[in-house]
Each structure stands twice: as C-alpha cells, then as structure tokens.
Design a protein around this motif. Structure first.
Motif, PDB file in Angstrom:
ATOM      1  N   ALA A  92      -9.130  -6.736  -8.096  1.00 40.97           N
ATOM      2  CA  ALA A  92      -8.635  -5.992  -9.261  1.00 40.97           C
ATOM      3  C   ALA A  92      -8.766  -4.487  -9.021  1.00 40.97           C
ATOM      4  CB  ALA A  92      -9.414  -6.400 -10.508  1.00 40.97           C
ATOM      5  N   LEU A  93      -9.869  -4.093  -8.382  1.00 40.22           N
ATOM      6  CA  LEU A  93     -10.086  -2.670  -8.105  1.00 40.22           C
ATOM      7  C   LEU A  93      -9.048  -2.150  -7.094  1.00 40.22           C
ATOM      8  CD1 LEU A  93     -12.197  -0.701  -9.215  1.00 40.22           C
ATOM      9  CD2 LEU A  93     -13.564  -1.116  -7.162  1.00 40.22           C
ATOM     10  N   ALA A  94      -8.726  -2.996  -6.106  1.00 37.91           N
ATOM     11  CA  ALA A  94      -7.703  -2.621  -5.125  1.00 37.91           C
ATOM     12  C   ALA A  94      -6.337  -2.521  -5.806  1.00 37.91           C
ATOM     13  CB  ALA A  94      -7.665  -3.633  -3.983  1.00 37.91           C
ATOM     14  N   GLU A  95      -6.085  -3.411  -6.750  1.00 39.11           N
ATOM     15  CA  GLU A  95      -4.815  -3.366  -7.495  1.00 39.11           C
ATOM     16  C   GLU A  95      -4.749  -2.112  -8.363  1.00 39.11           C
ATOM     17  OE1 GLU A  95      -2.160  -5.079  -7.273  1.00 39.11           O
ATOM     18  OE2 GLU A  95      -2.795  -6.852  -6.142  1.00 39.11           O
ATOM     19  N   LYS A  96      -5.904  -1.720  -8.900  1.00 37.80           N
ATOM     20  CA  LYS A  96      -5.943  -0.491  -9.697  1.00 37.80           C
ATOM     21  C   LYS A  96      -5.510   0.696  -8.828  1.00 37.80           C
ATOM     22  CE  LYS A  96      -9.026   2.931 -11.693  1.00 37.80           C
ATOM     23  NZ  LYS A  96     -10.395   3.405 -11.852  1.00 37.80           N
ATOM     24  N   PHE A  97      -6.060   0.772  -7.622  1.00 36.43           N
ATOM     25  CA  PHE A  97      -5.702   1.883  -6.738  1.00 36.43           C
ATOM     26  C   PHE A  97      -4.196   1.849  -6.437  1.00 36.43           C
ATOM     27  CE2 PHE A  97      -5.249   3.744  -2.428  1.00 36.43           C
ATOM     28  CZ  PHE A  97      -5.564   5.050  -2.772  1.00 36.43           C
ATOM     29  N   ALA A  98      -3.668   0.636  -6.252  1.00 34.51           N
ATOM     30  CA  ALA A  98      -2.231   0.512  -5.970  1.00 34.51           C
ATOM     31  C   ALA A  98      -1.402   0.984  -7.168  1.00 34.51           C
ATOM     32  CB  ALA A  98      -1.894  -0.934  -5.625  1.00 34.51           C
ATOM     33  N   ALA A  99      -1.928   0.771  -8.357  1.00 36.57           N
ATOM     34  CA  ALA A  99      -1.168   1.127  -9.565  1.00 36.57           C
ATOM     35  C   ALA A  99      -1.233   2.621  -9.882  1.00 36.57           C
ATOM     36  CB  ALA A  99      -1.704   0.335 -10.754  1.00 36.57           C
ATOM     37  N   MET A 100      -2.187   3.309  -9.262  1.00 33.66           N
ATOM     38  CA  MET A 100      -2.300   4.748  -9.520  1.00 33.66           C
ATOM     39  C   MET A 100      -1.126   5.484  -8.866  1.00 33.66           C
ATOM     40  SD  MET A 100      -6.388   5.036  -8.897  1.00 33.66           S
ATOM     41  CE  MET A 100      -6.569   6.770  -9.093  1.00 33.66           C
ATOM     42  N   GLY A 101      -0.861   6.675  -9.347  1.00 39.50           N
ATOM     43  CA  GLY A 101       0.252   7.433  -8.762  1.00 39.50           C
ATOM     44  C   GLY A 101       0.358   8.806  -9.379  1.00 39.50           C
TER      45      GLY A 101
END
Lengths: 372, 265
Positions: free
Chosen positions: A279-288
């Motif tokens: 989930a934390l890795a997905e959070k980073f992916a969702a940042m922009g």
C-alpha cells in the motif's frame, strides 16, 4: 489556549528543531533523520522510532564545501553542514532518498562527513507505476527496514505499519483542512503559516495532528481578518522568516501553496487495506505534480493554475531554490501555463545562505503593484 | 505645491520636483545609498525650483535605498517608478529596459501603460553599470569616454557576458594580445547588451522599446542592444532621472489623482 498562543506553540517547535530532538532523546526515544523530499516516515514511525525531518537551515556553509561543488543546492549542503557541526548528534540514522542528483551526492558524502550517524539510502524508481515500479519501491522500503533494524535494534512489524499508515492519513487530512482554513484567515501571516507546516517535520505526527485540530477548532470560532492580496507559492522550500515577512509587509496573503516542504507532503493518502508495504508503494506511485517525481505529462503546471484559481490567488510566486535542476526545468512550463490563464508570475530565487533580501523585496513589491 | 520623487540608487541619487505637471526642479548627484547623496539631490532640486522643503506636499522614494530616505511619505519599487516615468516620457512605450548601477530590469507595459510583467537580473554584476565601471577601471579610461571609444572600433573583441570577474581577466588578456582599446571597449558594450538582451527576451520585447537608467547614456551599449534585439530603442537625455520622475508622478497622482502630461521646464 487562544489562536495566538497556539501559533506561538507551533513557532517554538519550528524555530528550535534541535530542542525538540533533545526533548525526544531525553525521554528515551530514538530519533531517525528523514531527508527531503519524500521519505517513508511511516516505516520509521511503525518501528517505534521518531522521524525527524532534516531539511537543513539558513546558515553559512563552511565544512560542507569540502564535500560539495560550489554550485549545488544549499538545502543539501546545509543538511551536511548541520551533521558535521554535531547538531544532529544523538540521531540513530538518517534516511536519504534518491529523488534528485543532489540528494544522491548528499548520501554518498554523508557516509564520510558524518560517520557517527549511519546513512540509509531509500532508492526510488524513476518509473514508479505498475508491478515493476511498485515492486522496486517495495524493495527500497525493505532495504530501509533492514538497515533501520541494524542501526537501531528496533523490529519491523506489518501490523505496526498498518497503524502508522492510519496515523499519517489522519495527519494528512488535518493538514489539508488547515491549508483550507489558512486560505480564508488572512490575519495569519506567511511566517506563521510556514511554522505550521515546518513544525510537522519535528513532531510525532499524532502529536502534531492533535495540535492542528486544536488550532482548527480555535479558528472556526474566529472571524477571518481583513482580506489581503491572495497569492500562491510554488517551489521546494519557502520557510525563510525574512522572506516571509516581506509577504506580510506588502499585504500579500499566501492562500495556497505547491511547496514540497508544505502542502505537497499531504496530498496523497495511503490505502488502509491489504499488505501495508504494498500500500505504501502504491501511495508513492499515486503521488505526482512534483519536480522530483517523473511526470511525462507535465501535470504540475496545470495543477498550480487550477489550485490558484480555486483559491482566488491573483498571482503565483515561484520560490526557486538556487541550483535545483528539477525545479528549474519546471519553471518555464509553470510560467507558460500561468500566463495563458492570466495569472502573473514572480520568480524569487532563494537559498539557505541568503542574508540580504532587498532584491526579493523589490521583486515582490513590484509584483504586488502588478497585481493591484 | 510640489510633488517630489527621490530615487536613491546604489551609485547615484536623483530627485525630481513636479508642480502642476511640469518639472520644477531636478538634480542628480553621483553618490548613492549610505552617503549624503540623497540629501544633496533633494536640496539641489529644491534650489533649482526655488522652493523650500515645506512646499513639498508629498514625497515618494524609490530605488535600492528607498527605505533609508526618512523624508518619504510613500515608497515604491524602482520598477514601478521607471515604468511610470518612462511611460510619461514615451507614451507609446511597451518595453522599458533599465540598466542601473548594480542591476538590470526589463518592464513590460500593457497598451494602457500599466505594468504587465517584469524581470530582474540575478545577483550578478554582469550586464549592469557596475560591469562598465569595472571595465573602465581596468582600461583606465573615464566611463564617460566608453561610447566615443566604442565608436572607433573596427571589430568588437569577444568578451564573456557570464561574469564580471572572468570578463576582467579576458579584457587584460585582450590588451596583452595587442587588441586595440576601442575594439575591447566595443566588446565590453556588446557583452552588456547580450546579457540584457537575454533578460529582455525572457520578458518579451514589444515595441516601442525605451531605455532608462544611467547606462542609457552609453550609445555603444544602446546600439549593441538594438542589434541584439533587432528593434530600435528610444531614450531620453533625462533617462537617469526617469525613476525619480516616476516617483514624483506617483506622489502627484496619489495626492491629487492627476493623470496629466508632464513637461520638462
């Protein structure tokens, strides 16, 4: 406590990070330094350690110049300078992400310049999306966890991370509400606004959330002050009190920001279900919408314009950290998008060694005249 | 009733007094912030107008040292002041290039004369009056003679526009290599012009382009800038007073809401 007292409390923390760190150390806590721009604080928090933001300080640079070339970001240089001067003594480790070339240099220099505080790299992927991107990010987190366990003796537990994610999401939500309230309360000055964001780096997030909630409750009961000229700021950092005082002197109200050390930190939440590390890795992916995050579609300029318009800002102040390549690459795009939208742009170059703000004052004063 | 504008610059102090839309007195003193220059400029302008301090209804200060002038009722930035002053000198002006003692600015005016955009140089002496001063010092010629020397050049010597310190050693190298002084001076003018042209292009160059500030007097730089920008540049013999004029106009407008034309007496 009234609003003034609450603001003073935030100011005390924001202006004395060493005092805050000392307080945690004396209470028997272990402190881990987290360097800009996005460091997985949740991992540190989940292991029962206190994450303490290390964004440098406004100061003369002497020792760091032994390790860095002259024309490099002064944020990185001042972090190393503080480390070399012993200001971070007592910290158990420092986590430095790989989000720009200067940060990579900081990590490598840190190992030699400040050997007493172990350097832990957080290596992020350039392409952070999809199975490969998030897998790479997750591997980076696992490396951080292993290094933290080695440096501190603390143990990682996925259940603890799930709890920490909730703490950080609650803090994000509180900071977003605070940002909205600050857009209305023009009586809160630019330096006070900066204190609210800056203090978050030096406190446990659950403590900071409680303070922010208190402030929000106090503000709800107060009539907002007289309106001023609303502007939006964008950049990596905008925390120099001398610079921020100029905004107040000129009657400029920061009604929104796209500053990496401020609102950009709190835009994206983490899913509270499933494997917390994924989930934390997905959070980073969702940042922009940030200069240090790969953005092939250049969405940031559009976001800046939309945010400025939504908050009624009459212009955008680009606080450009000197020698910050990622930000410099974004500036022409931001200017073009703002100008197309009828938003005047002022570019103020800043660094951690600024002692004379006269040119910045002239520039902002003229910008105010343009906006009027 | 007089309206005063005082421009406290880094190397010079200027004062303009307006009365009924006409310049009643003006003075320029070659001493800037931190000296007696501002007081002298103010006194000399009053003397030229045959007036006393109590005749001044409103005083607006501008320039790098605007905050240090205690007699100001208001202060405005030098960009706002040069925009106002030049628009009155050149009613068709859309771009104002102001090269002062320690910085350079480009101001874009909209069709109505309002400031629409501006850019300033970064903290560097290249492309400023200071650059010319340093080079004149290296060549041991008075700064006022640079224009005449540049006019005698056969071919401008290449001088870096990046850094005053580097350029200084380049000038010495050119002299050591036997390059004629006029060619070196022309190269120096081109260097300033190239730096300022880049700044102007960032702001967007719209005609009519006018030049303001002390360096406007240097025809060598003006002509090099015209070539670099590909547009004619107008200038006034009063270019150095344009900031003080703009400040005086601001004082007049603030006090009486006037929008009339200003005439030099």
């Amino acid at each position: 406590m009234n609003t003034r007292e609450l603001l003073s409390r935030f100011h005390a923390v924001a202006s004395d990070p060493r005092g805050q760190m000392k307080k945690y150390l004396e209470a028997g806590e272990r402190v881990v330094l987290t360097a800009p721009v996005y460091t997985p604080e949740e991992l540190v928090h989940a292991m029962g350690l206190v994450p303490m933001g290390a964004w440098g300080a406004d100061m003369p640079l002497e020792g760091a110049k032994e390790y860095f070339p002259a024309f490099i970001c002064s944020v990185m240089q001042s972090i190393l300078e503080l480390g070399m001067k012993g200001v971070y003594d007592g910290a158990s480790a420092i986590v430095i992400p790989s989000l720009c070339d200067s940060l990579k240099c900081l990590g490598q220099n840190w190992k030699y310049a400040v050997p007493a505080i172990p350097f832990i790299p957080m290596t992020y992927p350039q392409n952070r999306w999809g199975r490969v991107g998030t897998g790479f990010t997750r591997a980076g987190y696992e490396r951080v966890i292993a290094d933290l366990e080695r440096a501190t003796g603390a143990k990682f537990d996925p259940a603890g991370l799930a709890e920490s994610i909730k703490v950080y999401n609650a803090h994000n939500a509180a900071m977003r509400r605070l940002d909205e309230a600050l857009a209305v309360h023009a009586e809160i000055g630019a330096a006070q606004r900066s204190d609210l964001f800056k203090s978050a780096f030096f406190m446990k997030k659950e403590e900071h959330t409680a303070w922010v909630e208190e402030l929000l409750a106090a503000l709800e009961g107060e009539e907002p002050g007289a309106p001023k000229i609303k502007v939006m700021t964008t950049g990596i950092l905008c925390d120099s009190p001398a610079l921020l005082d100029i905004f107040d002197d000129l009657g400029l109200h920061i009604a929104a920001d796209d500053v990496a050390a401020q609102s950009r930190q709190y835009r994206t939440d983490c899913a509270e279900t499933g494997d917390p590390l994924d989930a934390l890795a997905e959070k980073f992916a969702a940042m922009g919408c940030c200069s240090v995050l790969y953005d092939p579609d250049k969405k940031r300029p559009r976001t800046v314009v939309e945010q400025a318009k939504a908050r009624g800002a009459k212009g955008v102040v680009v606080a450009l950290t000197k020698f910050c390549d990622p930000e410099e690459f974004d500036v022409p795009f931001i200017k073009r998008e703002c100008q197309a939208a009828g938003l005047p742009v002022a570019l103020v170059e800043i660094d951690r060694q600024m002692v004379n703000f006269e040119q910045a004052r002239t520039l902002l004063e003229t910008f105010r005249d343009v906006l009027e | 009733m007089l309206f005063a504008g005082i421009d406290v610059g880094s190397t010079t102090s200027k004062c303009v007094l307006l009365s009924d839309g006409e310049v009643a007195g003006a003075a320029l003193v070659d001493m800037g912030i931190g000296t007696a220059g501002p007081e002298r400029a103010y006194s000399e302008a009053l003397a030229a107008a045959g007036a006393a301090p109590e005749d001044v209804a409103c005083c607006v200060a501008t320039g790098y040292g605007r905050a240090s002038w205690k007699g100001a009722d208001l202060t405005i930035s030098e960009l706002t002041a040069h925009g106002l002053g030049n628009r009155f000198l050149f009613p068709e002006a859309r771009t104002v290039i102001d090269i002062g003692g320690q910085d350079a600015k480009v101001i874009e005016l909209d069709a109505g004369g309002r400031m629409a955009n501006f850019v300033m140089n970064d903290k560097c002496a290249a492309g400023t009056g200071r650059f010319l001063e340093v080079m004149a010092g290296v060549l041991r010629v008075p700064i006022g003679e640079l224009e005449a020397l540049a006019a005698q050049a056969e071919k401008a010597a290449p001088i870096s526009s990046t850094c005053t310190v580097f350029a200084e050693s380049e000038v010495i190298s050119q002299l050591a290599a036997g390059t004629p002084v006029p060619d070196v001076v022309a190269g120096i003018c081109v260097s300033v012009a190239s730096r300022v042209a880049a700044l102007a292009k960032r702001a967007g160059v719209k005609e009519q382009v006018c030049m303001s500030g002390g360096v406007a007097r240097n025809g060598g730089v003006r002509r090099a800038l015209e070539r670099a920008l590909g547009v004619p540049i107008v200038w006034s013999a009063q270019a150095q007073l344009a900031g003080a004029l703009g400040a005086a106009l601001h004082a007049w407008h603030k006090s009486e809401g006037q929008r009339g034309e200003v005439k030099y007496g």
